[in-house]
Design an enzyme around this catalytic site. Sequence first.
Site, PDB file in Angstrom:
ATOM      1  N   GLN A 161      39.380  35.432  31.756  1.00 44.57           N
ATOM      2  CA  GLN A 161      38.737  34.798  32.910  1.00 44.57           C
ATOM      3  C   GLN A 161      39.695  33.800  33.550  1.00 44.57           C
ATOM      4  O   GLN A 161      39.394  33.222  34.576  1.00 44.57           O
ATOM      5  CB  GLN A 161      37.500  34.021  32.449  1.00 44.57           C
ATOM      6  N   ASN A 162      40.827  33.560  32.892  1.00 50.57           N
ATOM      7  CA  ASN A 162      41.732  32.514  33.366  1.00 50.57           C
ATOM      8  C   ASN A 162      42.635  33.012  34.492  1.00 50.57           C
ATOM      9  O   ASN A 162      42.978  34.181  34.558  1.00 50.57           O
ATOM     10  CB  ASN A 162      42.599  32.004  32.207  1.00 50.57           C
ATOM     11  N   ASP A 165      45.518  31.181  35.128  1.00 53.56           N
ATOM     12  CA  ASP A 165      46.729  30.377  34.957  1.00 53.56           C
ATOM     13  C   ASP A 165      47.988  31.194  34.658  1.00 53.56           C
ATOM     14  O   ASP A 165      49.093  30.654  34.633  1.00 53.56           O
ATOM     15  CB  ASP A 165      46.518  29.312  33.871  1.00 53.56           C
ATOM     16  N   HIS A 180      39.091  37.459  36.879  1.00 52.58           N
ATOM     17  CA  HIS A 180      38.854  36.500  37.967  1.00 52.58           C
ATOM     18  C   HIS A 180      40.028  36.474  38.948  1.00 52.58           C
ATOM     19  O   HIS A 180      40.170  35.541  39.727  1.00 52.58           O
ATOM     20  CB  HIS A 180      38.588  35.097  37.417  1.00 52.58           C
ATOM     21  N   CYS A 209      41.605  43.090  56.794  1.00 52.49           N
ATOM     22  CA  CYS A 209      42.067  44.475  56.620  1.00 52.49           C
ATOM     23  C   CYS A 209      42.180  44.871  55.147  1.00 52.49           C
ATOM     24  O   CYS A 209      42.539  45.994  54.830  1.00 52.49           O
ATOM     25  CB  CYS A 209      43.374  44.727  57.359  1.00 52.49           C
ATOM     26  N   GLU A 218      33.325  24.892  19.812  1.00 57.53           N
ATOM     27  CA  GLU A 218      31.918  24.593  19.528  1.00 57.53           C
ATOM     28  C   GLU A 218      31.144  25.902  19.462  1.00 57.53           C
ATOM     29  O   GLU A 218      31.562  26.900  20.037  1.00 57.53           O
ATOM     30  CB  GLU A 218      31.307  23.746  20.660  1.00 57.53           C
TER      31      GLU A 218
HETATM   32 ZN   LIG Z   1      45.073  41.783  57.327  1.00 60.76          ZN
END
Ligand SMILES: [Zn+2]
Length: 250
Positions: free
Chosen positions: A102-103, A105, A120, A131, A218
């Site tokens: 999901q990172n 970075d 992501h 376009c 956790e």
């Molecule tokens: Zn374009």
Amino acid sequence: MELNQIKQAARMIREKKTGTVFTGAGISTGSGIPDFRSSKGIWSRFDIREYGSIDSFKENPEKVWKFFSEIEKSFLKTSPNPGHFALAEMEKLGHLEAVVTQNIDGLHKRAGSRAIYEIHGSLDEMVCLVCKKRYSSSSALVKRENMFPYCECGEILKPGVVFFGEALPEKIFEEALSLTLKNHFIILVGASLQVYPAAQIPFLAKRNGLAVIEINLEKTSMTSRISDVFIQGKTEEILPILVDELKEKV
Ligand SMILES: [Zn+2]
């Protein structure tokens, strides 16, 4: 350190042979990148729900680009941590078919992982909302006016990451899911997976009979419901030990 759980996870991985890993913000906190839900660093100055939303981009793309340029700069100052390197090594050992993350970075890539699904999106890419053309961020085809990148069609480009209010890239998500379900275990690392559709991946994995290993600081909503092994602690400390266990001759 939960050595028994780590040994148990290593046995499971050896027995099942191949699987995938799903990573979230927790794997990068050890590299100094705070979870965007936290109030540290850059996130204390910018509200991600404002700067990272598709409506803000449409309204004021320049403002959003300034924010993402800062984010990109802050990522470049960081380095992959031992957790990222351990996952790259697990892939080389033949146990990991892919990293689903999901990172945004880019640290898995910098650590040497090869099969990566960035569900992501990525700052390495830019996309035209009009376009639909996609560009690599370093592409010479991109025109820059006042620092902002423009498409050949004249429209300002959007960073290639998924904004709030946008759907996940369907093709990448489907591929990541189907590859996960073809395998025999899934390791959840530093991810709380409270949001659909990403949360579908571990739950469908469980339903399809995969072993679920969870490594998180956790307990999460998955711990008691789907995790076969839960290892509590810092991912950058646990993953290298897990890889050492996998390398031990049995
Ligand atoms: Zn374009």
